[in-house]
Design a protein around this motif. Structure first.
Motif, mmCIF file in Angstrom:
data_model
loop_
_atom_site.group_PDB
_atom_site.id
_atom_site.type_symbol
_atom_site.label_atom_id
_atom_site.label_comp_id
_atom_site.label_asym_id
_atom_site.label_seq_id
_atom_site.Cartn_x
_atom_site.Cartn_y
_atom_site.Cartn_z
ATOM 1 N N LEU A 256 11.550 45.193 -22.943
ATOM 2 C CA LEU A 256 12.812 44.762 -23.615
ATOM 3 C C LEU A 256 13.192 46.133 -24.495
ATOM 4 C CD1 LEU A 256 14.885 42.626 -24.663
ATOM 5 C CD2 LEU A 256 13.092 41.963 -26.324
ATOM 6 N N GLN A 257 12.116 46.508 -24.953
ATOM 7 C CA GLN A 257 12.193 47.742 -25.988
ATOM 8 C C GLN A 257 12.781 48.814 -25.228
ATOM 9 O OE1 GLN A 257 8.650 49.248 -27.956
ATOM 10 N NE2 GLN A 257 9.831 50.825 -29.139
ATOM 11 N N VAL A 258 12.457 49.150 -23.968
ATOM 12 C CA VAL A 258 12.979 50.118 -23.028
ATOM 13 C C VAL A 258 14.348 49.839 -22.867
ATOM 14 C CG1 VAL A 258 12.683 51.359 -20.673
ATOM 15 C CG2 VAL A 258 10.759 51.031 -22.115
ATOM 16 N N ILE A 259 14.788 48.691 -22.376
ATOM 17 C CA ILE A 259 15.909 48.477 -21.906
ATOM 18 C C ILE A 259 16.866 48.707 -23.214
ATOM 19 C CG2 ILE A 259 17.648 46.658 -21.535
ATOM 20 C CD1 ILE A 259 15.324 45.524 -19.776
ATOM 21 N N LEU A 260 16.585 48.320 -24.285
ATOM 22 C CA LEU A 260 17.318 48.373 -25.438
ATOM 23 C C LEU A 260 17.544 49.963 -26.133
ATOM 24 C CD1 LEU A 260 16.371 45.152 -27.511
ATOM 25 C CD2 LEU A 260 18.610 45.522 -26.225
ATOM 26 N N SER A 261 16.569 50.742 -26.146
ATOM 27 C CA SER A 261 16.485 51.848 -26.783
ATOM 28 C C SER A 261 16.465 53.121 -25.664
ATOM 29 C CB SER A 261 14.965 52.095 -27.541
ATOM 30 O OG SER A 261 13.959 52.073 -26.690
ATOM 31 N N ASP A 262 16.249 52.749 -24.488
ATOM 32 C CA ASP A 262 16.486 53.658 -23.606
ATOM 33 C C ASP A 262 17.552 53.707 -22.533
ATOM 34 O OD1 ASP A 262 14.252 54.891 -24.389
ATOM 35 O OD2 ASP A 262 13.009 54.795 -23.007
ATOM 36 N N VAL A 263 17.321 52.444 -21.750
ATOM 37 C CA VAL A 263 18.310 52.391 -20.624
ATOM 38 C C VAL A 263 19.788 52.244 -20.996
ATOM 39 C CG1 VAL A 263 18.786 50.920 -18.784
ATOM 40 C CG2 VAL A 263 16.783 51.295 -19.503
ATOM 41 N N LEU A 264 20.216 51.089 -22.264
ATOM 42 C CA LEU A 264 21.550 50.820 -22.637
ATOM 43 C C LEU A 264 21.982 52.444 -23.039
ATOM 44 C CD1 LEU A 264 21.497 47.183 -23.832
ATOM 45 C CD2 LEU A 264 22.409 48.247 -21.473
ATOM 46 N N PRO A 265 21.369 52.849 -24.113
ATOM 47 C CA PRO A 265 21.960 54.205 -24.577
ATOM 48 C C PRO A 265 22.135 55.035 -23.610
ATOM 49 C CG PRO A 265 20.190 53.251 -26.252
ATOM 50 C CD PRO A 265 20.234 52.535 -24.852
ATOM 51 N N SER A 266 21.539 55.024 -22.598
ATOM 52 C CA SER A 266 21.575 56.200 -21.556
ATOM 53 C C SER A 266 22.941 55.936 -20.684
ATOM 54 C CB SER A 266 20.371 56.194 -20.803
ATOM 55 O OG SER A 266 20.591 56.669 -19.452
ATOM 56 N N ILE A 267 23.288 54.643 -20.691
ATOM 57 C CA ILE A 267 24.497 54.341 -19.859
ATOM 58 C C ILE A 267 25.586 54.690 -20.724
ATOM 59 C CG2 ILE A 267 25.761 52.584 -18.901
ATOM 60 C CD1 ILE A 267 23.231 51.291 -18.035
ATOM 61 N N LEU A 268 25.573 54.240 -22.027
ATOM 62 C CA LEU A 268 26.590 54.420 -22.960
ATOM 63 C C LEU A 268 26.966 55.867 -23.474
ATOM 64 C CD1 LEU A 268 25.739 51.494 -25.370
ATOM 65 C CD2 LEU A 268 27.608 51.409 -23.647
ATOM 66 N N THR A 269 25.924 56.673 -23.218
ATOM 67 C CA THR A 269 26.387 58.041 -23.477
ATOM 68 C C THR A 269 26.556 59.079 -22.300
ATOM 69 O OG1 THR A 269 23.775 58.678 -23.518
ATOM 70 C CG2 THR A 269 25.028 57.843 -25.567
ATOM 71 N N PHE A 270 26.506 58.349 -21.142
ATOM 72 C CA PHE A 270 26.770 58.916 -20.104
ATOM 73 C C PHE A 270 25.713 60.021 -19.641
ATOM 74 C CE2 PHE A 270 30.899 57.762 -21.463
ATOM 75 C CZ PHE A 270 31.206 56.707 -20.572
ATOM 76 N N GLN A 271 24.446 59.668 -20.164
ATOM 77 C CA GLN A 271 23.108 60.549 -20.073
ATOM 78 C C GLN A 271 22.253 59.576 -19.080
ATOM 79 O OE1 GLN A 271 21.902 61.936 -23.806
ATOM 80 N NE2 GLN A 271 23.206 63.965 -23.555
ATOM 81 N N PHE A 272 22.628 59.501 -17.754
ATOM 82 C CA PHE A 272 22.024 58.576 -17.129
ATOM 83 C C PHE A 272 20.584 58.892 -16.742
ATOM 84 C CE2 PHE A 272 26.556 58.488 -16.091
ATOM 85 C CZ PHE A 272 27.001 57.157 -16.663
ATOM 86 N N TYR A 273 20.091 59.728 -16.940
ATOM 87 C CA TYR A 273 18.613 60.000 -16.444
ATOM 88 C C TYR A 273 17.475 58.828 -16.921
ATOM 89 C CZ TYR A 273 17.984 62.304 -20.978
ATOM 90 O OH TYR A 273 17.713 62.708 -22.325
ATOM 91 N N LYS A 274 17.673 58.221 -18.075
ATOM 92 C CA LYS A 274 16.821 57.413 -18.330
ATOM 93 C C LYS A 274 17.084 56.007 -17.549
ATOM 94 C CE LYS A 274 15.738 58.880 -22.984
ATOM 95 N NZ LYS A 274 15.673 58.532 -24.488
ATOM 96 N N ALA A 275 18.407 55.752 -17.458
ATOM 97 C CA ALA A 275 18.720 54.462 -16.645
ATOM 98 C C ALA A 275 18.293 54.575 -15.234
ATOM 99 C CB ALA A 275 20.224 54.150 -16.708
ATOM 100 N N GLN A 276 18.415 55.919 -14.495
ATOM 101 C CA GLN A 276 17.929 55.995 -13.340
ATOM 102 C C GLN A 276 16.241 55.966 -13.084
ATOM 103 O OE1 GLN A 276 20.360 59.513 -12.396
ATOM 104 N NE2 GLN A 276 21.704 58.626 -10.884
ATOM 105 N N ALA A 277 15.703 56.663 -14.153
ATOM 106 C CA ALA A 277 14.341 56.590 -14.186
ATOM 107 C C ALA A 277 13.720 55.048 -14.307
ATOM 108 C CB ALA A 277 13.791 57.374 -15.520
ATOM 109 N N TYR A 278 14.671 54.263 -14.820
ATOM 110 C CA TYR A 278 14.167 52.977 -14.802
ATOM 111 C C TYR A 278 14.313 52.311 -13.720
ATOM 112 C CZ TYR A 278 13.009 48.470 -17.045
ATOM 113 O OH TYR A 278 12.382 47.251 -17.541
ATOM 114 N N ILE A 279 15.283 52.577 -12.965
ATOM 115 C CA ILE A 279 15.821 51.990 -11.572
ATOM 116 C C ILE A 279 14.655 52.567 -10.687
ATOM 117 C CG2 ILE A 279 17.235 52.054 -9.591
ATOM 118 C CD1 ILE A 279 19.420 52.206 -11.582
ATOM 119 N N ASP A 280 14.294 53.906 -10.806
ATOM 120 C CA ASP A 280 13.104 54.320 -9.843
ATOM 121 C C ASP A 280 11.769 53.596 -10.181
ATOM 122 O OD1 ASP A 280 14.945 56.274 -9.131
ATOM 123 O OD2 ASP A 280 14.206 57.860 -10.442
ATOM 124 N N PHE A 281 11.588 53.357 -11.158
ATOM 125 C CA PHE A 281 10.361 52.478 -11.690
ATOM 126 C C PHE A 281 10.440 50.948 -11.161
ATOM 127 C CE2 PHE A 281 9.651 49.102 -14.772
ATOM 128 C CZ PHE A 281 8.198 48.876 -14.712
#
Length: 327
Positions: A256-281
């Motif tokens: 939950l913490q990762v989604i809120l602090s990593d994934v969503l901000p990654s998408i909103l700021t167009f810096q997608f590496y954290k979101a893509q890393a989570y998908i890879d995971f």
């Protein structure tokens, strides 16, 4: 005196062998007891292997890989080949100072020692690049603290994890935990995850401030990937490590913490590496489950139930009443 097998992973490191290997080779040969040197070449496209064969011939063992796969798999091949009491992992971009090993032997007089590392300083200066670390938890994220060492040089200093660049480890224990987790290929975080497994099985990782080596920062991985890919790999491996070593409510809260602090901000700021890393995971959940189940069986075999919080408490107890110098 314990014998040592030196495992050196290499990828396109001819220029590093030319700069640093001879100095390390002389130090190893002066140890006065059996030393096995194993270079594992990760499908280099330069002349690394031919350079070593020409200059060191039968003095070293060279394992050639046909396909490049990364640090964990490369090291594991060397670990399997190693036959001496201790295994020393050595990066091609590291040069050892005199007396490095002599300061580490005492740790292996203790039955529960998994491994020990020395102080890493810069190649051109004495700035500390790596020392002891202790873990801390922010929310449910496990993070290493700043570097530290103990003022009293006679005290044993625990460290959360051993650097894969210069770690000396008990061969029997290292093979018992099957070396590095190859899911972490090509690099990043595999040494931390392996050290956590060692702690959780009841063994200890140490840091010796008086054993010194120099490191040319990132020289062995420079040019492997673009910066975006490196960040994506780094965070994917962070997610792997947490999933492997957190359980129950802690694990659910972590995601939950990762989604809120990593994934969503990654998408909103167009810096997608954290979101893509989570998908890879997420794509590798089945393999993570297999690894986690296998390690649970191993913990039962060693009659251990140590978790991350227990590691933190154990390290705090070991550091209690000691004069800690934070860097």
């Amino acid at each position: 005196m314990k014998s040592i097998s030196v495992v050196i992973p290499n990828f396109n490191g001819k220029h590093l062998f030319e700069k640093y290997f001879e100095s390390n080779y002389k130090i190893l040969k002066r140890l006065g007891h059996e030393v096995q040197i194993i270079v594992v070449d990760d499908a280099s496209t330069d002349d690394s292997v031919s350079y070593l064969e020409e200059h060191y011939g039968n003095e070293i063992t060279i394992i050639r890989k046909e396909k490049n796969s990364g640090f964990a798999h490369t090291c594991n091949l060397g670990i399997k080949k190693a036959s001496n009491d201790l295994i020393f992992l050595l990066n091609t971009d590291v040069t050892l100072e005199e007396g490095y090993f002599e300061k580490l032997y005492k740790y292996f007089e203790l039955e529960d020692t998994f491994g020990v590392m020395g102080r890493i300083i810069g190649m051109e200066d004495d700035n500390i690049l790596d020392a002891a670390r202790s873990p801390k938890i922010l929310g449910r994220k496990i993070k290493p603290s700043n570097f530290f060492y103990l003022q009293d040089s006679d005290s044993l200093t625990p460290t959360f994890y051993l650097s894969g660049a210069i770690a000396l480890m008990d061969t029997r224990k290292l093979k018992a935990i099957n070396g590095f987790n190859e899911m972490f290929n090509p690099y990043y975080g595999e040494d931390q995850e392996m050290s956590i497994r060692a702690w959780r099985l009841g063994w200890k990782c140490y840091y010796e401030h008086n054993a010194v080596c120099r490191h040319e920062v990132s020289a062995s991985t420079k040019g492997h990937k673009d910066n975006y890919s490196i960040k994506r790999i780094y965070f994917r491996n962070r997610y792997y490590m947490h999933h492997l070593h957190l359980h129950g409510a802690d694990l659910n809260l972590y995601h939950l913490q990762v989604i809120l602090s990593d994934v969503l901000p990654s998408i909103l700021t167009f810096q997608f590496y954290k979101a893509q890393a989570y998908i890879d995971f997420l794509k590798n959940m089945n393999e993570l489950k297999v690894k986690k189940t296998a390690f649970r069986r191993q913990m039962r075999f060693y009659k251990s139930n140590i978790g991350i919080n227990d590691i933190i408490e154990n390290m705090q107890l070991m550091l209690k009443y000691k004069q800690v110098v934070k860097l």
